[in-house]
Design a protein around this motif. Structure first.
Motif, PDB file in Angstrom:
ATOM      1  N   ASP A  74     -12.034  -3.915   8.882  1.00  0.00           N
ATOM      2  CA  ASP A  74     -11.350  -3.517   7.651  1.00  0.00           C
ATOM      3  C   ASP A  74     -11.181  -2.006   7.571  1.00  0.00           C
ATOM      4  OD1 ASP A  74     -11.157  -6.142   6.946  1.00  0.00           O
ATOM      5  OD2 ASP A  74     -12.687  -6.079   5.380  1.00  0.00           O
ATOM      6  N   VAL A  75     -12.137  -1.252   8.068  1.00  0.00           N
ATOM      7  CA  VAL A  75     -11.987   0.204   8.099  1.00  0.00           C
ATOM      8  C   VAL A  75     -10.793   0.580   8.974  1.00  0.00           C
ATOM      9  CG1 VAL A  75     -13.053   2.396   8.743  1.00  0.00           C
ATOM     10  CG2 VAL A  75     -14.434   0.618   7.652  1.00  0.00           C
ATOM     11  N   GLY A  76     -10.636  -0.115  10.100  1.00  0.00           N
ATOM     12  CA  GLY A  76      -9.493   0.151  10.971  1.00  0.00           C
ATOM     13  C   GLY A  76      -8.176  -0.149  10.288  1.00  0.00           C
ATOM     14  N   ARG A  77      -8.123  -1.276   9.590  1.00  0.00           N
ATOM     15  CA  ARG A  77      -6.886  -1.619   8.882  1.00  0.00           C
ATOM     16  C   ARG A  77      -6.594  -0.608   7.772  1.00  0.00           C
ATOM     17  NH1 ARG A  77      -5.849  -7.701   7.337  1.00  0.00           N
ATOM     18  NH2 ARG A  77      -3.874  -6.636   6.850  1.00  0.00           N
ATOM     19  N   LYS A  78      -7.638  -0.211   7.051  1.00  0.00           N
ATOM     20  CA  LYS A  78      -7.458   0.760   5.975  1.00  0.00           C
ATOM     21  C   LYS A  78      -6.997   2.111   6.517  1.00  0.00           C
ATOM     22  CE  LYS A  78      -9.945   2.612   1.951  1.00  0.00           C
ATOM     23  NZ  LYS A  78     -11.199   2.520   1.162  1.00  0.00           N
ATOM     24  N   ALA A  79      -7.580   2.519   7.645  1.00  0.00           N
ATOM     25  CA  ALA A  79      -7.203   3.797   8.245  1.00  0.00           C
ATOM     26  C   ALA A  79      -5.736   3.801   8.643  1.00  0.00           C
ATOM     27  CB  ALA A  79      -8.091   4.088   9.457  1.00  0.00           C
ATOM     28  N   ALA A  80      -5.277   2.698   9.242  1.00  0.00           N
ATOM     29  CA  ALA A  80      -3.867   2.608   9.621  1.00  0.00           C
ATOM     30  C   ALA A  80      -2.982   2.540   8.390  1.00  0.00           C
ATOM     31  CB  ALA A  80      -3.646   1.399  10.515  1.00  0.00           C
ATOM     32  N   ALA A  81      -3.400   1.751   7.391  1.00  0.00           N
ATOM     33  CA  ALA A  81      -2.576   1.531   6.208  1.00  0.00           C
ATOM     34  C   ALA A  81      -2.247   2.823   5.484  1.00  0.00           C
ATOM     35  CB  ALA A  81      -3.276   0.560   5.255  1.00  0.00           C
ATOM     36  N   GLN A  82      -3.198   3.738   5.410  1.00  0.00           N
ATOM     37  CA  GLN A  82      -2.949   4.990   4.701  1.00  0.00           C
ATOM     38  C   GLN A  82      -1.767   5.746   5.298  1.00  0.00           C
ATOM     39  OE1 GLN A  82      -6.498   7.381   4.369  1.00  0.00           O
ATOM     40  NE2 GLN A  82      -7.374   6.043   2.826  1.00  0.00           N
ATOM     41  N   ALA A 169      10.103   3.164 -11.075  1.00  0.00           N
ATOM     42  CA  ALA A 169       9.721   1.808 -10.686  1.00  0.00           C
ATOM     43  C   ALA A 169       8.627   1.865  -9.629  1.00  0.00           C
ATOM     44  CB  ALA A 169      10.929   1.035 -10.152  1.00  0.00           C
ATOM     45  N   VAL A 170       7.905   0.756  -9.502  1.00  0.00           N
ATOM     46  CA  VAL A 170       6.810   0.666  -8.539  1.00  0.00           C
ATOM     47  C   VAL A 170       6.914  -0.647  -7.788  1.00  0.00           C
ATOM     48  CG1 VAL A 170       5.211  -0.361 -10.207  1.00  0.00           C
ATOM     49  CG2 VAL A 170       4.309   0.890  -8.235  1.00  0.00           C
ATOM     50  N   ALA A 171       6.555  -0.615  -6.512  1.00  0.00           N
ATOM     51  CA  ALA A 171       6.437  -1.814  -5.684  1.00  0.00           C
ATOM     52  C   ALA A 171       5.016  -1.874  -5.154  1.00  0.00           C
ATOM     53  CB  ALA A 171       7.437  -1.783  -4.527  1.00  0.00           C
ATOM     54  N   GLY A 172       4.415  -3.056  -5.183  1.00  0.00           N
ATOM     55  CA  GLY A 172       3.052  -3.204  -4.689  1.00  0.00           C
ATOM     56  C   GLY A 172       2.040  -3.288  -5.813  1.00  0.00           C
ATOM     57  N   ARG A 173       0.781  -3.372  -5.430  1.00  0.00           N
ATOM     58  CA  ARG A 173      -0.297  -3.607  -6.390  1.00  0.00           C
ATOM     59  C   ARG A 173      -0.858  -2.295  -6.931  1.00  0.00           C
ATOM     60  NH1 ARG A 173      -4.039  -8.133  -3.435  1.00  0.00           N
ATOM     61  NH2 ARG A 173      -4.783  -6.288  -2.322  1.00  0.00           N
ATOM     62  N   LEU A 174      -1.296  -2.354  -8.174  1.00  0.00           N
ATOM     63  CA  LEU A 174      -1.967  -1.228  -8.821  1.00  0.00           C
ATOM     64  C   LEU A 174      -3.280  -1.715  -9.413  1.00  0.00           C
ATOM     65  CD1 LEU A 174       1.021   0.360 -10.805  1.00  0.00           C
ATOM     66  CD2 LEU A 174      -0.056   1.320  -8.759  1.00  0.00           C
ATOM     67  N   GLY A 175      -4.332  -0.919  -9.261  1.00  0.00           N
ATOM     68  CA  GLY A 175      -5.597  -1.201  -9.915  1.00  0.00           C
ATOM     69  C   GLY A 175      -6.549  -2.100  -9.156  1.00  0.00           C
ATOM     70  N   TRP A 176      -6.078  -2.780  -8.137  1.00  0.00           N
ATOM     71  CA  TRP A 176      -6.935  -3.713  -7.407  1.00  0.00           C
ATOM     72  C   TRP A 176      -8.052  -2.989  -6.655  1.00  0.00           C
ATOM     73  CZ3 TRP A 176      -6.174  -9.204  -6.581  1.00  0.00           C
ATOM     74  CH2 TRP A 176      -5.127  -9.747  -7.330  1.00  0.00           C
ATOM     75  N   CYS A 200      -9.495  -3.254   2.252  1.00  0.00           N
ATOM     76  CA  CYS A 200      -8.315  -3.388   3.100  1.00  0.00           C
ATOM     77  C   CYS A 200      -7.074  -3.518   2.224  1.00  0.00           C
ATOM     78  CB  CYS A 200      -8.489  -4.616   3.999  1.00  0.00           C
ATOM     79  SG  CYS A 200      -7.183  -4.816   5.209  1.00  0.00           S
ATOM     80  N   PRO A 201      -6.379  -2.424   1.932  1.00  0.00           N
ATOM     81  CA  PRO A 201      -5.212  -2.478   1.045  1.00  0.00           C
ATOM     82  C   PRO A 201      -4.053  -3.248   1.685  1.00  0.00           C
ATOM     83  CG  PRO A 201      -5.381  -0.324   2.069  1.00  0.00           C
ATOM     84  CD  PRO A 201      -6.631  -1.069   2.440  1.00  0.00           C
ATOM     85  N   GLU A 202      -3.090  -3.609   0.845  1.00  0.00           N
ATOM     86  CA  GLU A 202      -1.903  -4.330   1.306  1.00  0.00           C
ATOM     87  C   GLU A 202      -0.649  -3.595   0.840  1.00  0.00           C
ATOM     88  OE1 GLU A 202      -2.058  -8.414   0.127  1.00  0.00           O
ATOM     89  OE2 GLU A 202      -4.040  -8.742   0.997  1.00  0.00           O
ATOM     90  N   PRO A 203      -0.320  -2.478   1.462  1.00  0.00           N
ATOM     91  CA  PRO A 203       0.854  -1.711   1.031  1.00  0.00           C
ATOM     92  C   PRO A 203       2.142  -2.490   1.261  1.00  0.00           C
ATOM     93  CG  PRO A 203      -0.593  -0.388   2.434  1.00  0.00           C
ATOM     94  CD  PRO A 203      -1.038  -1.809   2.566  1.00  0.00           C
ATOM     95  N   GLY A 273      -6.668   4.728  -7.173  1.00  0.00           N
ATOM     96  CA  GLY A 273      -5.932   4.945  -5.932  1.00  0.00           C
ATOM     97  C   GLY A 273      -6.226   3.896  -4.885  1.00  0.00           C
ATOM     98  N   GLU A 274      -5.673   4.124  -3.704  1.00  0.00           N
ATOM     99  CA  GLU A 274      -5.949   3.380  -2.473  1.00  0.00           C
ATOM    100  C   GLU A 274      -5.373   1.966  -2.435  1.00  0.00           C
ATOM    101  OE1 GLU A 274     -10.184   3.793  -1.547  1.00  0.00           O
ATOM    102  OE2 GLU A 274      -9.620   5.513  -0.320  1.00  0.00           O
ATOM    103  N   ASP A 275      -4.501   1.604  -3.391  1.00  0.00           N
ATOM    104  CA  ASP A 275      -3.722   0.384  -3.206  1.00  0.00           C
ATOM    105  C   ASP A 275      -2.489   0.669  -2.353  1.00  0.00           C
ATOM    106  OD1 ASP A 275      -4.972  -1.828  -4.711  1.00  0.00           O
ATOM    107  OD2 ASP A 275      -4.705  -0.493  -6.424  1.00  0.00           O
ATOM    108  N   HIS A 276      -2.048   1.925  -2.358  1.00  0.00           N
ATOM    109  CA  HIS A 276      -0.876   2.364  -1.592  1.00  0.00           C
ATOM    110  C   HIS A 276       0.379   1.611  -1.989  1.00  0.00           C
ATOM    111  CE1 HIS A 276      -3.306   5.053   0.780  1.00  0.00           C
ATOM    112  NE2 HIS A 276      -4.163   4.064   0.958  1.00  0.00           N
TER     113      HIS A 276
END
Length: 325
Positions: A74-82, A169-176, A200-203, A273-276
């Motif tokens: 999950d750290v790897g996925r989060k690092a890439a996602a950012q 406007a916004v696309a994606g999740r906020l607050g999760w 592990c965010p889901e941008p 932050g960090e939902d991207h």
């Protein structure tokens, strides 16, 4: 994939630098745009647009992740996602990444390889290749990711193009992610959906190029908080951004966690932050479709502006994350 023999103690020191690099790079398939992949002094990737979008993010243990909270994958996925989200926020598509790993000598080799798997899997969501990087010893576990992106002929979306009359406007999740972090800080591991959102965010990667196609005038990755990150757009564009609190839908798991923890769910949506998610501005009347939620509009900067206002007033809660704030 199974980790290779580690020389006895199972650590990156026991495996050795060369064997670790070989084991990591063997996990990365290379796409068609990679002309020279891992194994040389540098990689070579195609740039058909003749422009390259570049961004870097650094994750430090104890600041951005904790090993007792997040598995290496999950750290790897989060690092890439950012970094992937930053490229998407420019209206571009990521083509390749390079990764730096600074690790204590006693880090389990299996952790480093699981990190590599997470990086590979998140990058694959956008068709990007991990083309190289570096491994060094360090007393603090640190992961640094640099991503390269292709605009595919589009103009880059920046923070400076919002105009009075545009919709926000916004696309994606906020607050999760913020809710998940609050749960973890209380010593819990559930609700799992919130905890996993922090790990592990889901941008909404596809929403970046889509925003460009829809005529977006500005776009930003919500990495530090909606109010804080839209503040960059407000100041860069010289406008006020007027958000309506009732336009923010509080997801059920976020609402329930807030009730259980005695928290304000809107604080997580507006400052977490960090939902991207991707937030930006579009011309009034633009057909945005289901991926986007309209939160308000841009207006000429008033007294005290340019700034972000929520229901006509400055947001009184924590605005978002600032490493040195």
């Amino acid at each position: 994939m199974q980790p290779p023999s580690t020389g006895g103690d199972g650590t990156v020191a026991g495996l050795g630098e060369r064997a670790l690099v070989a084991a990591v790079t063997a996990r990365y398939p290379q796409g068609e745009g990679v002309l020279v992949g891992p194994g040389d002094d540098a990689a070579v990737v195609a740039a058909p647009d003749a422009r390259v979008v570049v961004t870097t993010d650094v994750l430090v243990e104890g600041v951005h992740f904790r090993r007792d909270w997040s598995p290496a994958h999950d750290v790897g996925r989060k690092a890439a996602a950012q970094s992937l989200a930053d490229v998407a926020a420019m209206g571009a598509v990521t083509t390749s990444l390079v990764v730096g790993l600074a690790a204590p000598a006693d880090l389990p080799a299996s952790w480093a390889l699981e990190l590599a798997d997470g990086l590979r899997e998140e990058s694959a969501l956008v068709g990007a290749s991990v083309v190289g990087g570096d491994v060094v010893s360090s007393p603090v576990l640190t992961v640094a990711v640099t991503a390269l992106g292709d605009l595919q002929g589009r103009a880059p979306l920046t923070r400076t193009g919002a105009r009075p009359g545009d919709v926000v406007a916004v696309a994606g999740r906020l607050g999760w992610s913020a809710a998940g972090l609050a749960v973890l800080r209380r010593g819990f591991r559930s609700p799992r959906a919130l905890v996993q959102a922090h790990r592990c965010p889901e941008p909404p990667y596809a929403a970046g190029p889509l925003a460009a196609a829809l005529g977006a005038t500005s776009l930003v990755d919500v990495s530090d908080g909606l109010v804080l990150d839209l503040g960059h757009v407000a100041r860069g564009s010289g406008v006020d951004l007027l958000l309506r609190r009732d336009a923010l839908e509080v997801p059920g798991p976020v609402r329930d966690a807030a009730a259980a923890l005695g928290a304000d769910p809107y604080a997580w949506l507006l400052a977490g932050g960090e939902d991207h998610a991707l937030a930006g501005t579009f011309p009034a009347g633009a057909e945005l479709g289901a991926a986007w939620t309209v939160l308000g509009e841009a207006a000429a900067a008033g007294e005290g502006g340019p700034r972000v206002l929520v229901d006509g007033a400055p947001w009184e809660g924590e605005a978002g994350y600032d490493h040195f704030g």
